[in-house]
Design a protein around this motif. Structure first.
Motif, PDB file in Angstrom:
ATOM      1  N   GLU A   1      -6.237   7.684   2.259  1.00 59.53           N
ATOM      2  CA  GLU A   1      -5.405   6.750   1.509  1.00 59.53           C
ATOM      3  C   GLU A   1      -3.938   7.007   1.832  1.00 59.53           C
ATOM      4  O   GLU A   1      -3.326   7.915   1.244  1.00 59.53           O
ATOM      5  CB  GLU A   1      -5.620   6.944   0.005  1.00 59.53           C
ATOM      6  CG  GLU A   1      -7.047   6.758  -0.456  1.00 59.53           C
ATOM      7  CD  GLU A   1      -7.115   6.448  -1.938  1.00 59.53           C
ATOM      8  OE1 GLU A   1      -7.594   5.376  -2.287  1.00 59.53           O
ATOM      9  OE2 GLU A   1      -6.662   7.286  -2.741  1.00 59.53           O
TER      10      GLU A   1
ATOM     11  N   LYS B   1      -8.516   4.490 -12.388  1.00 64.06           N
ATOM     12  CA  LYS B   1      -7.318   5.248 -12.821  1.00 64.06           C
ATOM     13  C   LYS B   1      -7.236   5.217 -14.355  1.00 64.06           C
ATOM     14  O   LYS B   1      -8.270   5.257 -15.013  1.00 64.06           O
ATOM     15  CB  LYS B   1      -6.071   4.670 -12.151  1.00 64.06           C
ATOM     16  CG  LYS B   1      -6.240   4.543 -10.630  1.00 64.06           C
ATOM     17  CD  LYS B   1      -4.983   4.234  -9.911  1.00 64.06           C
ATOM     18  CE  LYS B   1      -5.295   4.129  -8.416  1.00 64.06           C
ATOM     19  NZ  LYS B   1      -4.132   3.962  -7.578  1.00 64.06           N
TER      20      LYS B   1
ATOM     21  N   GLY C   1      -1.348   0.805  -4.228  1.00 59.16           N
ATOM     22  CA  GLY C   1      -0.760   0.012  -5.308  1.00 59.16           C
ATOM     23  C   GLY C   1       0.480  -0.757  -4.882  1.00 59.16           C
ATOM     24  O   GLY C   1       1.206  -1.288  -5.718  1.00 59.16           O
TER      25      GLY C   1
ATOM     26  N   HIS D   1      -6.776  13.166  -5.392  1.00 58.73           N
ATOM     27  CA  HIS D   1      -6.070  11.883  -5.251  1.00 58.73           C
ATOM     28  C   HIS D   1      -4.566  12.142  -5.182  1.00 58.73           C
ATOM     29  O   HIS D   1      -4.056  13.040  -5.857  1.00 58.73           O
ATOM     30  CB  HIS D   1      -6.419  10.966  -6.431  1.00 58.73           C
ATOM     31  CG  HIS D   1      -5.944   9.565  -6.219  1.00 58.73           C
ATOM     32  ND1 HIS D   1      -4.631   9.189  -6.421  1.00 58.73           N
ATOM     33  CD2 HIS D   1      -6.592   8.451  -5.785  1.00 58.73           C
ATOM     34  CE1 HIS D   1      -4.505   7.906  -6.124  1.00 58.73           C
ATOM     35  NE2 HIS D   1      -5.679   7.438  -5.735  1.00 58.73           N
TER      36      HIS D   1
END
Ligand code: PGA
Length: 254
Positions: free
Chosen positions: A169, A11, A175, A97
């Protein structure tokens, strides 16, 4: 046999020196990478050349971009095209993403264009999908993800689809420290594989690596990767530590 893949997604982390150091530390860990395994490190654009140079000659390692633009070239200040990546011998690119879908408002149509531009440059896209928490709690997550796939993959040829890597995901696990349970992850991966089988046939569906992403760590990778339809991980936070990421690489099924 499908490839088993550990992909790092850095990232927007690390400065130049830190980035260099992390790759050196990872190489020093000397993880075992058998022929059917692949380690991919998706770094910020300015580090692509440096990272590619550091891993050159180390088999099993490859560098990826985290995005490319949905046009082939032109007056798009600040953007990076798939042909620029290809000209630097970059062979992988993350597409779609959830952070980009959210913060850059990337649409399924744009993602389709990006996928086609990657294929036109022989770049393997790592196409991300995954449901938000509201859908996990009150909707049909498998249906949501099937729609994400059909919305962006439909223009691709079967030959292109066969080259794809998919990363599932769940947004609520990214996260957050929460991972999907091993059973939840396998259920979704199987749903994705079944969708691919019904749309493109079993030969193609069986060839596509489907990675799990969302708080994968050294201490949970084993449990996630033992599932038959999970072919590795796309790893954010834990990929910023060489020891931790090496543990994830070593957890890939043989
Ligand atoms: P995480 O990120 O491992 O920090 O949850 C995964 C990703 O966003 O690719």
């Amino acid at each position: 046999m499908r490839k088993k893949i550990a992909a790092a997604n850095w990232k927007m982390h690390l400065n130049w020196d830190e980035a260099k150091e992390l790759i050196k530390q990872l190489l020093d860990q000397n993880p075992a990478i058998p022929p059917l395994h692949q380690v991919i490190i998706a770094v910020p654009f300015p580090y692509l050349g440096m990272a590619a140079q550091l891993i050159s000659g180390r088999s099993g390692f490859a560098i990826a971009a985290q995005n490319c633009y949905h046009k082939s070239s032109g007056a798009y200040t600040g953007e990076v095209s798939s042909s620029m990546l290809a000209s630097m011998a970059i062979r992988y690119c993350i597409i779609g993403h959830s952070e980009r879908r959210k913060y850059q408002q990337e649409t399924p149509a744009q993602l389709s264009e990006k996928l086609q531009l990657c294929f036109s440059q022989a770049i393997t896209p790592i196409f991300c999908c995954g449901e938000p928490l509201t859908i996990r709690e009150n909707g049909d997550p498998c249906d949501y993800v099937r729609s994400q796939l059909s919305d962006s993959l439909f223009p691709l040829t079967p030959e292109q689809i066969a080259q794809l890597i998919i990363a599932y995901e769940p947004i609520w696990a990214i996260g957050t420290g929460k991972t999907a349970s091993s059973a939840q992850a396998q259920e979704m991966h199987l749903a994705i594989r079944n969708y691919l089988t019904s749309t493109y046939g079993s030969v193609i569906a069986e060839a596509i690596p489907i990675l799990y992403g969302g708080s994968v760590k050294g201490n949970n990778a084993d449990a996630i990767f033992t599932n038959p339809d999970i072919d590795g991980g796309l790893v954010g936070g834990a990929s910023l530590n060489a020891v931790e990421f090496t543990a994830i690489i070593n957890a890939l099924p043989q």
